[in-house]
Design a protein around this motif. Structure first.
Motif, PDB file in Angstrom:
ATOM      1  N   ASN A   1     -59.014  16.192  -5.919  1.00 36.16           N
ATOM      2  CA  ASN A   1     -58.813  17.181  -4.866  1.00 36.16           C
ATOM      3  C   ASN A   1     -57.691  18.109  -5.315  1.00 36.16           C
ATOM      4  O   ASN A   1     -56.553  17.987  -4.876  1.00 36.16           O
ATOM      5  CB  ASN A   1     -58.463  16.483  -3.543  1.00 36.16           C
ATOM      6  N   ILE A   2     -58.018  19.016  -6.221  1.00 38.07           N
ATOM      7  CA  ILE A   2     -57.018  19.915  -6.802  1.00 38.07           C
ATOM      8  C   ILE A   2     -57.132  21.280  -6.133  1.00 38.07           C
ATOM      9  O   ILE A   2     -58.209  21.885  -6.112  1.00 38.07           O
ATOM     10  CB  ILE A   2     -57.239  20.073  -8.319  1.00 38.07           C
ATOM     11  N   ILE A   3     -56.015  21.764  -5.604  1.00 37.52           N
ATOM     12  CA  ILE A   3     -55.998  23.089  -4.994  1.00 37.52           C
ATOM     13  C   ILE A   3     -55.435  24.100  -5.992  1.00 37.52           C
ATOM     14  O   ILE A   3     -56.021  25.139  -6.236  1.00 37.52           O
ATOM     15  CB  ILE A   3     -55.175  23.078  -3.690  1.00 37.52           C
ATOM     16  N   HIS A   4     -54.286  23.779  -6.577  1.00 37.33           N
ATOM     17  CA  HIS A   4     -53.654  24.661  -7.576  1.00 37.33           C
ATOM     18  C   HIS A   4     -53.702  23.959  -8.924  1.00 37.33           C
ATOM     19  O   HIS A   4     -52.869  23.094  -9.215  1.00 37.33           O
ATOM     20  CB  HIS A   4     -52.208  24.980  -7.186  1.00 37.33           C
ATOM     21  N   PHE A   5     -54.700  24.325  -9.717  1.00 39.00           N
ATOM     22  CA  PHE A   5     -54.969  23.626 -10.975  1.00 39.00           C
ATOM     23  C   PHE A   5     -53.763  23.646 -11.916  1.00 39.00           C
ATOM     24  O   PHE A   5     -53.382  22.621 -12.469  1.00 39.00           O
ATOM     25  CB  PHE A   5     -56.186  24.245 -11.671  1.00 39.00           C
ATOM     26  N   GLU A   6     -53.168  24.829 -12.080  1.00 36.83           N
ATOM     27  CA  GLU A   6     -52.044  24.965 -13.010  1.00 36.83           C
ATOM     28  C   GLU A   6     -50.879  24.057 -12.620  1.00 36.83           C
ATOM     29  O   GLU A   6     -50.326  23.336 -13.450  1.00 36.83           O
ATOM     30  CB  GLU A   6     -51.591  26.429 -13.045  1.00 36.83           C
ATOM     31  N   ALA A   7     -50.523  24.050 -11.343  1.00 33.32           N
ATOM     32  CA  ALA A   7     -49.430  23.189 -10.862  1.00 33.32           C
ATOM     33  C   ALA A   7     -49.793  21.721 -11.067  1.00 33.32           C
ATOM     34  O   ALA A   7     -48.958  20.915 -11.482  1.00 33.32           O
ATOM     35  CB  ALA A   7     -49.152  23.471  -9.386  1.00 33.32           C
ATOM     36  N   TYR A   8     -51.045  21.387 -10.814  1.00 37.53           N
ATOM     37  CA  TYR A   8     -51.511  20.001 -10.946  1.00 37.53           C
ATOM     38  C   TYR A   8     -51.375  19.507 -12.387  1.00 37.53           C
ATOM     39  O   TYR A   8     -50.842  18.426 -12.634  1.00 37.53           O
ATOM     40  CB  TYR A   8     -52.967  19.900 -10.488  1.00 37.53           C
ATOM     41  N   ILE A   9     -51.831  20.311 -13.337  1.00 37.05           N
ATOM     42  CA  ILE A   9     -51.807  19.826 -14.722  1.00 37.05           C
ATOM     43  C   ILE A   9     -50.392  19.767 -15.279  1.00 37.05           C
ATOM     44  O   ILE A   9     -50.069  18.871 -16.045  1.00 37.05           O
ATOM     45  CB  ILE A   9     -52.739  20.632 -15.658  1.00 37.05           C
ATOM     46  N   PHE A  10     -49.530  20.703 -14.875  1.00 37.81           N
ATOM     47  CA  PHE A  10     -48.157  20.653 -15.384  1.00 37.81           C
ATOM     48  C   PHE A  10     -47.379  19.497 -14.746  1.00 37.81           C
ATOM     49  O   PHE A  10     -46.500  18.914 -15.373  1.00 37.81           O
ATOM     50  CB  PHE A  10     -47.451  21.993 -15.222  1.00 37.81           C
ATOM     51  N   ARG A  11     -47.721  19.149 -13.518  1.00 39.16           N
ATOM     52  CA  ARG A  11     -47.128  17.960 -12.896  1.00 39.16           C
ATOM     53  C   ARG A  11     -47.637  16.716 -13.633  1.00 39.16           C
ATOM     54  O   ARG A  11     -46.882  15.782 -13.887  1.00 39.16           O
ATOM     55  CB  ARG A  11     -47.503  17.911 -11.413  1.00 39.16           C
ATOM     56  N   SER A  12     -48.911  16.727 -14.022  1.00 33.60           N
ATOM     57  CA  SER A  12     -49.478  15.619 -14.794  1.00 33.60           C
ATOM     58  C   SER A  12     -48.769  15.462 -16.137  1.00 33.60           C
ATOM     59  O   SER A  12     -48.521  14.345 -16.590  1.00 33.60           O
ATOM     60  CB  SER A  12     -50.976  15.843 -15.045  1.00 33.60           C
TER      61      SER A  12
END
Length: 196
Positions: free
Chosen positions: A68-79
């Motif tokens: 359930n990803i809304i902001h892909f860029e933020a999600y991957i950098f948090r990952s």
């Protein structure tokens, strides 16, 4: 341009969630390099950084239907950040890694102090940038603040991708050095106060 980029990323993400391999590959091409640079700046090891980023992309593909990803860029950098912290936690750390982890104060609940550490780190980064050439500053800001890939930066500035990589390396080295200096000064001060 950033609005168009955001819409493109959302469309690619929607297609990727449906299992579209071309969309997955395009997202990979867009984000692999900045993710790798970020991971490398934390773990200070190229091979480990590549492994961390590769694992993130494998997990993304395997769990795509349930994400359930809304902001892909933020999600991957948090990952990337979590992947690096997990690696540092599970492996033998060198002195630089320990200083970085200590400066993050991850276990402390004192939010005000953590906010201070974040502000101090941002101040040190900004100070480090002022010591660099204007071109080096520009390249770093495009990479880190606008999340532009090395290829995009090279094209925008009319220089080679290798030049971009070299300038990023110079910028990261300067920032790491200044962060280490600040951390060792703080450690020395804490030790001195503790021995009073």
């Amino acid at each position: 341009m950033s609005g168009t980029k955001g819409k493109t990323n959302k469309l690619l993400l929607a297609e990727f969630k449906k299992g579209n391999k071309k969309a997955y590959r395009k997202l990979f091409e867009l984000f692999w390099e900045p993710m790798f640079i970020r991971a490398k700046s934390i773990v200070l090891n190229e091979d480990v950084a590549k492994d961390i980023v590769q694992e993130i992309w494998i997990n993304l593909w395997q769990k795509r239907a349930n994400l359930n990803i809304i902001h892909f860029e933020a999600y991957i950098f948090r990952s990337v950040k979590y992947g690096c912290f997990k690696y540092l936690r599970d492996n033998k750390l060198n002195a630089v890694h320990l200083q970085v982890l200590e400066s993050l104060e991850l276990g402390r609940p004192a939010r005000v102090e953590n906010q201070h550490n974040l502000e101090q780190t941002q101040f040190i980064i900004e100070k480090s940038l002022t010591e660099l050439s204007p071109r080096c500053q520009q390249i770093f800001r495009l990479s880190r603040m606008e999340a532009a890939s090395n290829e995009e930066i090279a094209k925008r500035l009319g220089i080679s991708k290798r030049s971009v990589e070299n300038q990023m390396s110079i910028a990261l080295k300067s920032i790491r050095q200044n962060l280490r200096l600040a951390q060792s000064s703080l450690t020395a001060l804490i030790t001195f106060i503790a021995n009073l």
